[in-house]
Design an enzyme around this catalytic site. Structure first.
Site, PDB file in Angstrom:
ATOM      1  N   HIS A 269      -0.700  -3.975  -5.846  1.00  0.00           N
ATOM      2  CA  HIS A 269      -2.018  -3.382  -6.141  1.00  0.00           C
ATOM      3  C   HIS A 269      -1.854  -2.081  -6.901  1.00  0.00           C
ATOM      4  O   HIS A 269      -0.999  -1.255  -6.593  1.00  0.00           O
ATOM      5  CB  HIS A 269      -2.857  -3.218  -4.874  1.00  0.00           C
ATOM      6  N   ASP A 281       3.263   2.911  -2.391  1.00  0.00           N
ATOM      7  CA  ASP A 281       2.096   2.112  -2.015  1.00  0.00           C
ATOM      8  C   ASP A 281       0.984   2.289  -3.054  1.00  0.00           C
ATOM      9  O   ASP A 281       0.089   3.088  -2.859  1.00  0.00           O
ATOM     10  CB  ASP A 281       1.622   2.574  -0.629  1.00  0.00           C
ATOM     11  N   GLU A 315      -7.219  -2.480  -3.201  1.00  0.00           N
ATOM     12  CA  GLU A 315      -6.612  -2.979  -1.972  1.00  0.00           C
ATOM     13  C   GLU A 315      -6.799  -1.987  -0.830  1.00  0.00           C
ATOM     14  O   GLU A 315      -7.017  -2.383   0.316  1.00  0.00           O
ATOM     15  CB  GLU A 315      -5.118  -3.237  -2.199  1.00  0.00           C
ATOM     16  N   GLU A 316      -6.695  -0.697  -1.147  1.00  0.00           N
ATOM     17  CA  GLU A 316      -6.632   0.300  -0.088  1.00  0.00           C
ATOM     18  C   GLU A 316      -7.903   0.409   0.738  1.00  0.00           C
ATOM     19  O   GLU A 316      -7.844   0.579   1.951  1.00  0.00           O
ATOM     20  CB  GLU A 316      -6.280   1.677  -0.670  1.00  0.00           C
ATOM     21  N   ASP A 344       4.333  -5.126  -1.474  1.00  0.00           N
ATOM     22  CA  ASP A 344       3.502  -4.000  -1.029  1.00  0.00           C
ATOM     23  C   ASP A 344       4.072  -3.368   0.242  1.00  0.00           C
ATOM     24  O   ASP A 344       3.328  -2.991   1.138  1.00  0.00           O
ATOM     25  CB  ASP A 344       2.058  -4.465  -0.794  1.00  0.00           C
ATOM     26  N   HIS A 423       0.586   6.502   2.883  1.00  0.00           N
ATOM     27  CA  HIS A 423      -0.770   7.060   2.924  1.00  0.00           C
ATOM     28  C   HIS A 423      -0.781   8.576   3.127  1.00  0.00           C
ATOM     29  O   HIS A 423      -1.704   9.122   3.721  1.00  0.00           O
ATOM     30  CB  HIS A 423      -1.614   6.402   4.020  1.00  0.00           C
TER      31      HIS A 423
END
Length: 467
Positions: A269, A281, A315-316, A344, A423
């Site tokens: 993504h 990510d 995606e997130e 991912d 994240h």
């Protein structure tokens, strides 16, 4: 039991159904030599994350990154490159702060709002804190959470187990009468580094502000409560939603020479959270899968089937790109998906692939182990020391395809430290190693080529198994 079943299938499959590594050895050797000869993938990854940040849904930075990637793909010589329009949410963090007011003098707590949370009123909110270690403990305390800020101090075990406090914690706290929810960051390590991520509201309960605390902050509040003190925290969050905005999935194709209508999908993504640079990510997964196919094109290894690179958007905090891609496929197009691979979970030292498909499909591809062995690194303490094709895999963006029967696969890496940075502001490219990134490229390129070149169709689950 399943291992015995797979072994029996390996013995029972006709010789023409199971791949013969010798048929692909020359191509695999060329792929490995070319992938390890330079650091092109790492350099492209570094430019992407140094230039276009944050690539958060609803931002111009994401759309600029998409424009750049598509331009680069066209220059690479893909047979077709296009964007697939997707409407995405535009959640905005704005200002935020958590301050401990009592029992010590004012002290700022490291915090980060969770994606999709509402904000507080402009003046913020101030309340006593109740620290709990589980949903069960919160329930057992009855009305004691009413009017308080609930803090979930739950140590990291696995991502799948611990992340539920981030995703559903606000609902459980609201059901207990809390005015806000704070969650210990979902990760094993912290240097005062909170981790964001998505959360979900349940319309059965009031919506309350929801944020993540650093591990240090959660432990501080825990110690105070254990001493019989009652911490008081002032929380301010300016979070809000804007109007949905237009974004795009990126789709690029290297067309098959014999069966172009049949496709092998590889991708990651392109969006990231609004903190850090999203190097792990998932810019890493996006670039590695893209570069794997570019490498095949440069080597002139055009397989029977089309290899399609899909870099999904959103995606997130929504998965709208994944849903749009699936919705764009009719039954015939879905059946023509030979395989879908998503990267991912970091592009560290490659170990192999997780495979989510029928036992027969697993047995057909299992001999690929011999081809990727030169570039993967078995870990005795992980995956039982095995490497190559292993059971269990997939990804959020290919989830809709897997649920409809398409064989799914994930790139397995030695990502023990992935959740240290996940994240958070620490998700930056310096955590990655150029040589490991290039070996990930080689590993994915071999898999993509074999799956697209093998004469046989991989069986789908359910009705889609009628290939």
């Amino acid at each position: 039991m399943r291992l015995l079943l797979v072994l029996s299938l390996l013995l029972a499959l006709p010789a023409q159904a199971q791949i013969d590594p010798a048929d692909y050895q020359e191509a695999a050797d060329r792929i490995i030599e070319a992938a390890l000869a330079d650091s092109a993938a790492f350099e492209r990854l570094a430019y992407l994350v140094d230039t276009f940040v944050p690539r958060f849904s609803g931002t111009q930075e994401l759309e600029d990154a998409i424009d750049w990637v598509m331009s680069e793909m066209e220059a690479d010589g893909f047979d077709e490159v296009h964007g697939q329009d997707v409407m995405v949410p535009a959640w905005q963090r704005n200002g935020e702060e958590a301050t401990l007011l009592h029992p010590r003098g004012e002290r700022t707590l490291a915090m980060m709002g969770l994606g999709g949370s509402i904000g507080t009123l402009p003046g913020g909110l101030t309340a006593e804190v109740l620290v709990v270690s589980s949903f069960d403990e919160l329930t057992s305390l009855g009305d004691r959470a009413r009017g308080k800020i609930v803090v979930y101090n739950v140590p990291f075990t696995t991502y799948g187990e611990t992340v539920r406090y981030r995703v559903f914690g606000a609902n459980q706290a609201a059901a207990a009468g809390a005015v806000a929810s704070l969650v210990r960051s979902v990760g094993p390590i912290s240097l005062q580094s909170p981790h964001t991520g998505t959360m979900r509201y349940d319309d059965r309960y009031p919506r309350i502000p929801n944020a993540a605390l650093s591990i240090e902050a959660a432990e501080l509040l825990q110690r105070m409560q254990d001493r019989g003190e009652t911490p008081v925290v002032r929380l301010y969050m300016g979070a809000r939603f804007g109007d949905d905005t237009l974004s795009r999935n990126i789709i690029a194709e290297f067309r098959g020479r014999e069966r172009p209508e049949e496709v092998v999908v590889v991708g990651g993504h392109i969006d990231s959270w609004d903190v850090g640079t999203g190097a792990m990510d998932d810019a890493g997964g996006s670039v590695v899968t893209w570069e794997a196919v570019r490498l095949l094109m440069d080597l002139g290894l055009r397989p029977r089937r089309t290899i399609r690179v899909v870099l999904w958007t959103n995606e997130e905090n929504g998965l709208r790109g994944a849903l749009k891609y699936r919705e764009s496929l009719d039954t015939t197009a879905l059946r023509n998906h030979q395989l879908a691979l998503e990267s991912d979970s970091g592009v560290f030292d490659p170990i192999g692939f997780g495979f989510n498909a029928t036992d027969e499909a697993f047995a057909m591809l299992k001999p690929i182990d011999a081809l990727v062995e030169p570039v993967v690194t078995p870990r005795p303490d992980r995956y039982d020391g095995q490497f190559g094709l292993l059971e269990g895999g997939g990804g959020a963006d290919i989830g809709p395809l897997i649920r409809d029967g398409v064989p799914g696969m994930s790139l397995n890496t030695d990502n023990e430290k992935y959740f240290w940075y996940h994240h958070s502001d620490a998700d930056t490219v310096d955590k990655l190693d150029a040589a490991e990134v290039q070996r990930c490229v080689a590993t994915v390129a071999i898999l993509a080529y074999v799956a697209a070149e093998m004469p046989e169709r991989l069986p789908h689950r359910g009705m889609l198994g009628e290939n």
